[in-house]
Design a protein around this motif. Sequence first.
Motif, PDB file in Angstrom:
ATOM      1  N   UNK A 112      29.881  31.948  49.874  1.00 18.50           N
ATOM      2  CA  UNK A 112      29.465  31.747  48.483  1.00 18.50           C
ATOM      3  C   UNK A 112      28.820  33.020  47.929  1.00 18.50           C
ATOM      4  N   UNK A 113      27.912  33.606  48.697  1.00 15.71           N
ATOM      5  CA  UNK A 113      27.240  34.829  48.257  1.00 15.71           C
ATOM      6  C   UNK A 113      28.257  35.956  48.100  1.00 15.71           C
ATOM      7  N   UNK A 114      29.176  36.070  49.052  1.00 18.58           N
ATOM      8  CA  UNK A 114      30.198  37.116  48.986  1.00 18.58           C
ATOM      9  C   UNK A 114      31.056  36.964  47.739  1.00 18.58           C
ATOM     10  N   UNK A 115      31.443  35.755  47.424  1.00 20.42           N
ATOM     11  CA  UNK A 115      32.263  35.521  46.239  1.00 20.42           C
ATOM     12  C   UNK A 115      31.472  35.819  44.968  1.00 20.42           C
ATOM     13  N   UNK A 116      30.243  35.366  44.906  1.00 19.61           N
ATOM     14  CA  UNK A 116      29.420  35.648  43.727  1.00 19.61           C
ATOM     15  C   UNK A 116      29.213  37.151  43.549  1.00 19.61           C
ATOM     16  N   UNK A 117      29.022  37.867  44.643  1.00 24.03           N
ATOM     17  CA  UNK A 117      28.770  39.306  44.576  1.00 24.03           C
ATOM     18  C   UNK A 117      29.966  40.073  44.017  1.00 24.03           C
ATOM     19  N   UNK A 118      31.160  39.519  44.171  1.00 19.93           N
ATOM     20  CA  UNK A 118      32.349  40.178  43.622  1.00 19.93           C
ATOM     21  C   UNK A 118      32.292  40.230  42.104  1.00 19.93           C
ATOM     22  N   UNK A 119      31.643  39.267  41.497  1.00 16.19           N
ATOM     23  CA  UNK A 119      31.660  39.136  40.040  1.00 16.19           C
ATOM     24  C   UNK A 119      30.306  39.375  39.390  1.00 16.19           C
ATOM     25  N   UNK A 120      29.259  39.535  40.191  1.00 15.37           N
ATOM     26  CA  UNK A 120      27.913  39.675  39.640  1.00 15.37           C
ATOM     27  C   UNK A 120      27.299  40.989  40.130  1.00 15.37           C
ATOM     28  N   UNK A 121      27.244  41.971  39.241  1.00 17.47           N
ATOM     29  CA  UNK A 121      26.742  43.292  39.633  1.00 17.47           C
ATOM     30  C   UNK A 121      25.263  43.237  40.013  1.00 17.47           C
ATOM     31  N   UNK A 122      24.509  42.352  39.392  1.00 20.46           N
ATOM     32  CA  UNK A 122      23.094  42.221  39.742  1.00 20.46           C
ATOM     33  C   UNK A 122      22.904  41.764  41.181  1.00 20.46           C
TER      34      UNK A 122
END
Length: 131
Positions: A112-122
């Motif tokens: 989940x974190x890995x996927x979110x990090x792909x789209x969230x620069x923060x």
Amino acid sequence: MKKRVLSLSALFLAAGLSGAALAQQSAAGQQPPKAPQTAQPALGEASDISDDEVQRFADAQQKVEEIKGEYRTKVQENSDQPEQAMEMQREAQQEMVQAVKDSGLEVRKYNQIAQLAQYDSGLRERIEEQR
């Protein structure tokens, strides 16, 4: 970031998710496509990821990269023996999953974190600060 995306793809595969397209895009130097607005809520919000989880993710990600590096050579050396190479890949995936669990995260949360990090620069910046 490219190496990390490839590592994440390997772990996505270990968890039963499809990372082949992501790995191909990363290998070609392409950025992953933007997630449709409707897909983001299923992942949750990056702001819901605690600092502790970010630290655990960064630790796990580093270990996953190390494991991938160790096995890359082994798999290449056995490229003429497909069954042996596949076994090496399975071993690497098992070790990556264990590294994530040893960090205190469930594989699902790591993904989940890995996927979110792909789209969230923060969120990516928060992860980089922990490295």
